[in-house]
Motif scaffolding. Sequence first.
Motif, PDB file in Angstrom:
ATOM      1  N   ASP A   1       0.849  -1.187   0.000  1.00  0.00           N
ATOM      2  CA  ASP A   1       0.000   0.000   0.000  1.00  0.00           C
ATOM      3  C   ASP A   1       0.886   1.238   0.000  1.00  0.00           C
ATOM      4  O   ASP A   1       1.677   1.445   0.919  1.00  0.00           O
TER       5      ASP A   1
ATOM      6  N   VAL B   1       0.279   4.371  -9.406  1.00  0.00           N
ATOM      7  CA  VAL B   1       0.067   3.087  -8.737  1.00  0.00           C
ATOM      8  C   VAL B   1      -0.223   3.340  -7.265  1.00  0.00           C
ATOM      9  O   VAL B   1       0.592   3.915  -6.545  1.00  0.00           O
TER      10      VAL B   1
ATOM     11  N   SER C   1       0.000  -2.641  -4.832  1.00  0.00           N
ATOM     12  CA  SER C   1       0.269  -3.807  -5.671  1.00  0.00           C
ATOM     13  C   SER C   1       0.180  -5.062  -4.820  1.00  0.00           C
ATOM     14  O   SER C   1       0.749  -5.115  -3.730  1.00  0.00           O
TER      15      SER C   1
ATOM     16  N   THR D   1       0.818 -10.160 -10.512  1.00  0.00           N
ATOM     17  CA  THR D   1       0.434  -9.139  -9.547  1.00  0.00           C
ATOM     18  C   THR D   1      -0.741  -8.330 -10.083  1.00  0.00           C
ATOM     19  O   THR D   1      -0.943  -8.225 -11.297  1.00  0.00           O
ATOM     20  N   LYS D   2      -1.510  -7.774  -9.148  1.00  0.00           N
ATOM     21  CA  LYS D   2      -2.613  -6.881  -9.511  1.00  0.00           C
ATOM     22  C   LYS D   2      -2.375  -5.535  -8.851  1.00  0.00           C
ATOM     23  O   LYS D   2      -2.203  -5.453  -7.635  1.00  0.00           O
ATOM     24  N   ASP D   3      -2.358  -4.489  -9.659  1.00  0.00           N
ATOM     25  CA  ASP D   3      -2.132  -3.137  -9.165  1.00  0.00           C
ATOM     26  C   ASP D   3      -3.447  -2.367  -9.119  1.00  0.00           C
ATOM     27  O   ASP D   3      -4.258  -2.451 -10.052  1.00  0.00           O
ATOM     28  N   ASP D   4      -3.639  -1.618  -8.037  1.00  0.00           N
ATOM     29  CA  ASP D   4      -4.695  -0.603  -8.000  1.00  0.00           C
ATOM     30  C   ASP D   4      -4.087   0.683  -8.539  1.00  0.00           C
ATOM     31  O   ASP D   4      -3.036   1.131  -8.060  1.00  0.00           O
ATOM     32  N   VAL D   5      -4.748   1.285  -9.518  1.00  0.00           N
ATOM     33  CA  VAL D   5      -4.125   2.382 -10.251  1.00  0.00           C
ATOM     34  C   VAL D   5      -5.091   3.542 -10.469  1.00  0.00           C
ATOM     35  O   VAL D   5      -6.310   3.397 -10.345  1.00  0.00           O
TER      36      VAL D   5
ATOM     37  N   ARG E   1      -5.723   5.624 -13.763  1.00  0.00           N
ATOM     38  CA  ARG E   1      -5.403   5.521 -15.180  1.00  0.00           C
ATOM     39  C   ARG E   1      -4.956   6.874 -15.739  1.00  0.00           C
ATOM     40  O   ARG E   1      -5.152   7.916 -15.105  1.00  0.00           O
TER      41      ARG E   1
ATOM     42  N   THR F   1      -7.767  -1.133 -12.162  1.00  0.00           N
ATOM     43  CA  THR F   1      -6.769  -2.137 -11.801  1.00  0.00           C
ATOM     44  C   THR F   1      -6.010  -2.536 -13.057  1.00  0.00           C
ATOM     45  O   THR F   1      -6.505  -2.388 -14.175  1.00  0.00           O
ATOM     46  N   HIS F   2      -4.816  -3.040 -12.849  1.00  0.00           N
ATOM     47  CA  HIS F   2      -4.000  -3.512 -13.970  1.00  0.00           C
ATOM     48  C   HIS F   2      -3.191  -4.708 -13.493  1.00  0.00           C
ATOM     49  O   HIS F   2      -2.493  -4.627 -12.488  1.00  0.00           O
ATOM     50  N   THR F   3      -3.321  -5.830 -14.196  1.00  0.00           N
ATOM     51  CA  THR F   3      -2.552  -7.021 -13.839  1.00  0.00           C
ATOM     52  C   THR F   3      -1.273  -7.072 -14.672  1.00  0.00           C
ATOM     53  O   THR F   3      -1.256  -6.687 -15.844  1.00  0.00           O
TER      54      THR F   3
END
Length: 215
Positions: free
Chosen positions: A27, A39, A42, A54-58, A60, A67-69
């Motif tokens: 975090d 970001v 993650s 991994t999955k990121d909270d982003v 854009r 989210t972006h994996t």
Amino acid sequence: MHLLPVPRAATAERHSNHKLRRQRMSDESHPRPNGPWQVLGSAEIYRDPWLVLTKDDVIRPDGRPGTHTVTRFKDGVSVLPLDAEGFVFLTEEFHYAQGRRGIEVISGGVEAGEDFLSAAARELREEVGIVASRWMPLGVVDPLTSQAIAPISLFLAEGLSFVEASPDGTETIRRLRVPFAEAVEMVMRSEITHSGSCVLILKAARLLIGRPGRQ
């Protein structure tokens, strides 16, 4: 309906796994820039010897949350062995994900503690029983760029000698020897579709144009 009690060990394991997932979650106290993306955090959601997902909270680029994996594959190498008569050695092998046999150059993953050249030499010997005395690095290719990190280092190998191959237990490899010009045509006809193989063969073709005796 009767509910069976959850064993204490299973409960402890579940809490332990949850704690581990939280530990793997990074975090950010402040958003971390990644180009035009921000970001926020993650989380590692899967890992095996070949990849980490991994999955990121982003935030854009358009300012909206999302989210972006990202899949981080083990670094790879691809090798094109070229003999003194102008023939190259390729592999024909069944690939599980594709569900079919395919033709490509010698390729594999870089093990922990290996440099790229050492990995290339090991794969060449293991997969097709070839040892090379001359090596030329031909750069790196990134076959997937949007949601994966999967760099492949490319090598041309010459000065070939032959030993016994020792492929991995998951590999069923047939060694092919074809004229180099035919390998180029196989790329152009999409008979070779592995991206590292295509780039390596075409780079080698460009490099070898100026050599004596080659067109």
